[in-house]
Write an enzyme that holds these catalytic residues in place. Structure first.
Site: not given
Length: 474
Positions: A109, A258
């Site tokens: 991420s 995300d």
């Protein structure tokens, strides 16, 4: 540096804490957990092998890790559907759409390029709960792995159609109107930090009706041109480009897409916190219902929910925790204040792509109602708070030591409402501070919010001093 293990996955620095040995062990444990979970769900699941969907971001280590992990899963008796480079929300959607028994995403991420991770999903395409993570760790610790016999090894299949399916699902939502967006003739800057969104984010924008795109860091090299966390301190170059470009607004995503951040036409940040606020405000105008954020999120969402006459709940930080509470209270929309938007109508996962669609439609509708206007003007219609975000290294602090530290700090502020659900949150009359150990790095995160930036930064500094005074952290 040790591995970071939480509901956010298994992550570490490649070649240090994240090694072929522990990648193999955790992939084996996950395959075994998936098999057991499948049997518990369906005692008559027959002779078919469990199916696991995998995908990865663009990090240079991703392809090799995906190859290793995919083969371990196959040798553990699982069929593997490999999406190649794919966003986290796309893998989540694909896991459910393919009726798979689990999903695995190779991405760290927002962590720097030397990090990587295994994010593990259940058969619904949702992150494992804390209880399920404990089950997985027990399998890994006991090395109680299932190994397939020579004639029970799984197949590896490549699949590349889920990007389009993800976009199609977003465009099918009845409140998304590309024709109205196209009429605004937006000029938009897109920064994908060379991550997994490099192709799907521009394509989504085009199909939403945005034909004039200025792309930066959208080649998919996996070599991040800056710290990939989309916060103000890392976005100087993007902000400067925004000011030169003449764009109406800028869209920024993190490496696995995300998290959504936005830049206004004047180079000011719309604010990660306000990505969710703006999307929720728009969606609550369509469908009323409770909203959920996490304890580190802005009060602006609660204010917005109150204006719509619906409740706002706060969960522990972590997507799995937020989605669990969303299900518990039947939330209409939710997410995390780091730019993570969760729309159950599409799926239970933080999804910057659906966030982009909701946001662009909301801004389009507002401009239509107001006969034009800028993004900075649109931002001014929401409650205005300022946040400060700091961090301090954990050092050798144990969970017990942290618990004592937080209890001691809480005693220093009897005027504040103390919440110990996730670290320590102190709610004051016009501000708050949240101190908690990170799920993704060996640090304590300090988030504060107040009416002005100066007040928020002063409160954050005060909290850092209290932590330093109560520990051996320099």
């Amino acid at each position: 540096m040790s591995l970071m293990i939480s509901v956010s996955g298994i992550r570490g620095v490649v070649g240090e804490s994240l090694t072929p040995k522990n990648l193999t062990a955790f992939a084996s444990a996950f395959a075994t957990w998936v098999r057991r979970s499948r049997e518990n769900r369906d005692k008559s699941c027959g002779n078919g092998l469990p199916r696991i969907v995998i995908g990865r971001d663009t990090r240079p280590t991703g392809k090799q890790i995906a190859g290793l992990v995919g083969n371990v899963l196959a040798l553990s008796g699982c069929d593997v559907v490999d999406l190649g480079i794919a966003t986290t929300p796309t893998v989540e959607l694909a896991t459910a759409a393919a009726e798979a028994d689990g999903g695995l995403i190779i991405t760290a991420s927002h962590n720097p390029v030397e990090w990587n991770a295994l994010k593990m999903l259940n058969h619904r395409g949702e992150f494992l709960s804390a209880e399920e993570v404990e089950q997985l760790l027990a399998i890994a610790e006991e090395e109680a792995f299932h190994s397939a016999r020579w004639n029970g090894i799984g197949k590896l299949t490549l699949s590349n159609g889920y990007d389009n399916e993800h976009i199609d699902c977003i465009l099918k939502m009845p409140f998304i109107d590309p024709a109205s967006i196209e009429q605004e003739d937006f000029k938009v800057l897109v920064d994908c930090v060379e991550g997994a969104g490099f192709a799907i984010v521009p394509e989504l924008c085009r199909r939403l009706g945005i034909g004039n795109l200025t792309l930066t860091a959208c080649e998919g090299t996996g070599i991040f041109p800056r710290n990939p966390e989309p916060v103000e301190e890392n976005l100087a170059a993007t902000i400067a480009l925004m000011k030169r470009s003449g764009c109406d607004f800028g869209i920024i995503v993190d490496p696995d897409v995300d998290r959504l951040a936005l830049i206004s036409e004047d180079g000011s940040l719309f604010g990660e916190e306000y990505s969710l606020v703006a999307c929720a405000d728009f969606y609550l105008g369509i469908k009323k219902g409770a909203v959920v954020n996490n304890l580190s999120s802005s009060r602006a969402l609660a204010d917005t929910a109150d204006r719509h006459g619906v409740p706002c709940y706060s969960a522990k930080v972590g997507e799995a925790n937020v989605t669990a509470m969303m299900k518990e209270v039947g939330a209409t929309i939710g997410g995390e204040g780091n730019g993570g938007i969760i729309l159950p109508e599409l799926h239970y996962g933080r999804d910057a792509l659906v966030g982009i669609a909701l946001f662009v439609q909301a801004f389009t509708n507002w401009r239509s109602d107001n006969r034009g206007g800028t993004l900075s003007e649109f931002r001014s219609r929401f409650p205005d708070y300022a946040m400060a975000k700091e961090k301090i290294r954990l050092g050798a602090l144990t969970p017990e030591m942290l618990d004592t530290l937080f209890s001691d700090i809480a005693k220093l502020y009897p005027e504040a409402k103390a919440n110990r659900l996730d670290g320590l949150k102190l709610d004051f009359a016009d501000s708050w501070a949240h101190l908690r150990p990170s799920n993704t790095e060996p640090i304590i995160r300090i988030y504060t919010e107040a009416p002005t930036r100066e007040q928020a930064e002063r409160l954050a500094c005060e909290m850092m001093q209290k932590i330093a005074a109560g520990t051996a952290v320099p």
